[in-house]
Design a protein around this motif. Structure first.
Motif, short mmCIF file in Angstrom:
data_model
loop_
_atom_site.label_atom_id
_atom_site.label_comp_id
_atom_site.label_asym_id
_atom_site.label_seq_id
_atom_site.Cartn_x
_atom_site.Cartn_y
_atom_site.Cartn_z
N ALA A 81 0.83 -1.21 0.00
CA ALA A 81 0.00 0.00 0.00
C ALA A 81 0.86 1.26 0.00
N LEU A 82 1.94 1.24 0.77
CA LEU A 82 2.86 2.38 0.82
C LEU A 82 3.50 2.60 -0.54
N GLN A 83 3.98 1.54 -1.16
CA GLN A 83 4.64 1.66 -2.47
C GLN A 83 3.66 2.20 -3.51
N LYS A 84 2.44 1.71 -3.52
CA LYS A 84 1.44 2.19 -4.48
C LYS A 84 1.14 3.66 -4.25
N LYS A 85 1.07 4.08 -3.00
CA LYS A 85 0.79 5.49 -2.69
C LYS A 85 1.94 6.38 -3.17
N VAL A 86 3.18 5.95 -2.95
CA VAL A 86 4.34 6.73 -3.39
C VAL A 86 4.34 6.86 -4.91
N VAL A 87 4.08 5.77 -5.61
CA VAL A 87 4.02 5.79 -7.07
C VAL A 87 2.91 6.73 -7.54
N SER A 88 1.75 6.65 -6.90
CA SER A 88 0.62 7.51 -7.26
C SER A 88 0.98 8.98 -7.06
N LEU A 89 1.61 9.32 -5.94
CA LEU A 89 2.01 10.70 -5.68
C LEU A 89 3.06 11.18 -6.68
N ALA A 90 3.99 10.29 -7.05
CA ALA A 90 5.01 10.66 -8.03
C ALA A 90 4.37 10.95 -9.39
N ARG A 91 3.44 10.11 -9.80
CA ARG A 91 2.77 10.33 -11.09
C ARG A 91 1.92 11.59 -11.05
N ARG A 92 1.25 11.82 -9.91
CA ARG A 92 0.44 13.03 -9.76
C ARG A 92 1.32 14.29 -9.85
N ALA A 93 2.58 14.17 -9.42
CA ALA A 93 3.52 15.29 -9.49
C ALA A 93 4.11 15.45 -10.90
N GLY A 94 3.71 14.56 -11.82
CA GLY A 94 4.19 14.66 -13.20
C GLY A 94 5.50 13.94 -13.46
N ILE A 95 5.90 13.06 -12.56
CA ILE A 95 7.13 12.30 -12.75
C ILE A 95 6.79 11.02 -13.50
N ARG A 96 7.50 10.78 -14.59
CA ARG A 96 7.26 9.57 -15.40
C ARG A 96 8.07 8.43 -14.81
N LEU A 97 7.38 7.36 -14.45
CA LEU A 97 8.02 6.19 -13.86
C LEU A 97 7.96 5.02 -14.83
N GLU A 98 8.97 4.16 -14.74
CA GLU A 98 8.93 2.92 -15.51
C GLU A 98 7.77 2.08 -15.00
N ARG A 99 7.11 1.39 -15.88
CA ARG A 99 6.04 0.49 -15.47
C ARG A 99 6.65 -0.90 -15.29
N ARG A 100 6.89 -1.23 -14.04
CA ARG A 100 7.38 -2.58 -13.76
C ARG A 100 6.83 -3.04 -12.43
N ARG A 101 6.70 -4.35 -12.33
CA ARG A 101 6.15 -4.96 -11.12
C ARG A 101 7.07 -4.66 -9.94
N PHE A 102 6.48 -4.33 -8.80
CA PHE A 102 7.24 -4.05 -7.58
C PHE A 102 7.74 -5.37 -7.00
N VAL A 103 9.05 -5.52 -6.94
CA VAL A 103 9.69 -6.70 -6.33
C VAL A 103 10.53 -6.16 -5.17
N PRO A 104 9.95 -6.13 -3.96
CA PRO A 104 10.68 -5.53 -2.84
C PRO A 104 11.94 -6.32 -2.51
N HIS A 105 13.05 -5.59 -2.44
CA HIS A 105 14.34 -6.22 -2.16
C HIS A 105 15.35 -5.16 -1.72
N VAL A 106 16.43 -5.62 -1.15
CA VAL A 106 17.55 -4.76 -0.79
C VAL A 106 18.75 -5.27 -1.57
N THR A 107 19.33 -4.44 -2.43
CA THR A 107 20.48 -4.84 -3.22
C THR A 107 21.71 -4.95 -2.32
N LEU A 108 22.42 -6.07 -2.44
CA LEU A 108 23.62 -6.32 -1.63
C LEU A 108 24.91 -6.16 -2.42
N ALA A 109 24.86 -6.52 -3.73
CA ALA A 109 26.08 -6.44 -4.55
C ALA A 109 25.70 -6.38 -6.02
N ARG A 110 26.60 -5.81 -6.81
CA ARG A 110 26.44 -5.75 -8.26
C ARG A 110 27.67 -6.39 -8.90
#
Length: 179
Positions: free
Chosen positions: A94-123
């Protein structure tokens, strides 16, 4: 300005996560101070749009919650990224959807991709990803939690030769349960 909205992790959690990658033979571990859970990558957003997003995030009235980190995985061929997952949590979604909604309402274009919650450890660069395999084998069942989530953060991301450097632009508290 290149930016994103994320959940910051407590210092003890970041220290535990950094311990998972300490013995990597290749790749670049994420410094503990930069470990976070991204809710929305905003890309290169104009400052006026970020100000509009700030106004929306300042009015955010969602409850604090807890999350649990669980399991290690990889993204990309090779692989390119080693991460720790997050157990499904309705309030996180719910938090992630709200943040995305607020970003789009502010006119920020976001990539459309499924939310996969994770913490990156290494690249990993091409050919280095095999270094993730011993970590996956030894710690694949990793679990840590519950971890309190009492706010979110708007970060600027500055790219440089040593990787990205993050700067906190603003922190937004979530509501305590007892309010």
């Amino acid at each position: 300005m290149r930016s994103f909205v994320a959940i910051e992790l407590p210092e003890d959690v970041k220290a535990r996560l950094a311990g998972l990658t300490r013995k990597l033979q290749a790749g670049r571990s994420i410094p503990p101070e930069y470990m976070h859970l991204t809710l929305a990558f905003l890309g290169d957003a104009p400052l006026d749009r970020l100000e509009d997003l700030h106004d929306g995030l300042s009015l955010l009235s969602l409850p604090a919650f807890e999350l649990t980190l669980a399991g290690l995985g990889t993204f990309g061929p090779g692989p390119r990224t080693l991460w720790v997952g997050v157990l499904a949590e309705a309030r996180l979604g719910a938090l992630q959807k709200k943040v995305v909604s607020l970003a789009r309402r502010a006119g920020i274009r976001l990539e459309r991709r499924r939310f996969v919650p994770h913490v990156t450890l290494a690249r990993f660069r091409e050919g280095e990803g095999g270094a993730a395999l011993p970590v996956l084998a030894a710690h694949g069942a990793f679990s840590l939690g519950p971890i309190p989530v009492d706010g979110i953060t708007l970060f600027a991301s500055h790219l440089g030769p040593g990787g990205a450097r993050y700067e906190v632009l603003e922190r937004y508290p979530l509501r305590s349960e007892w309010h």
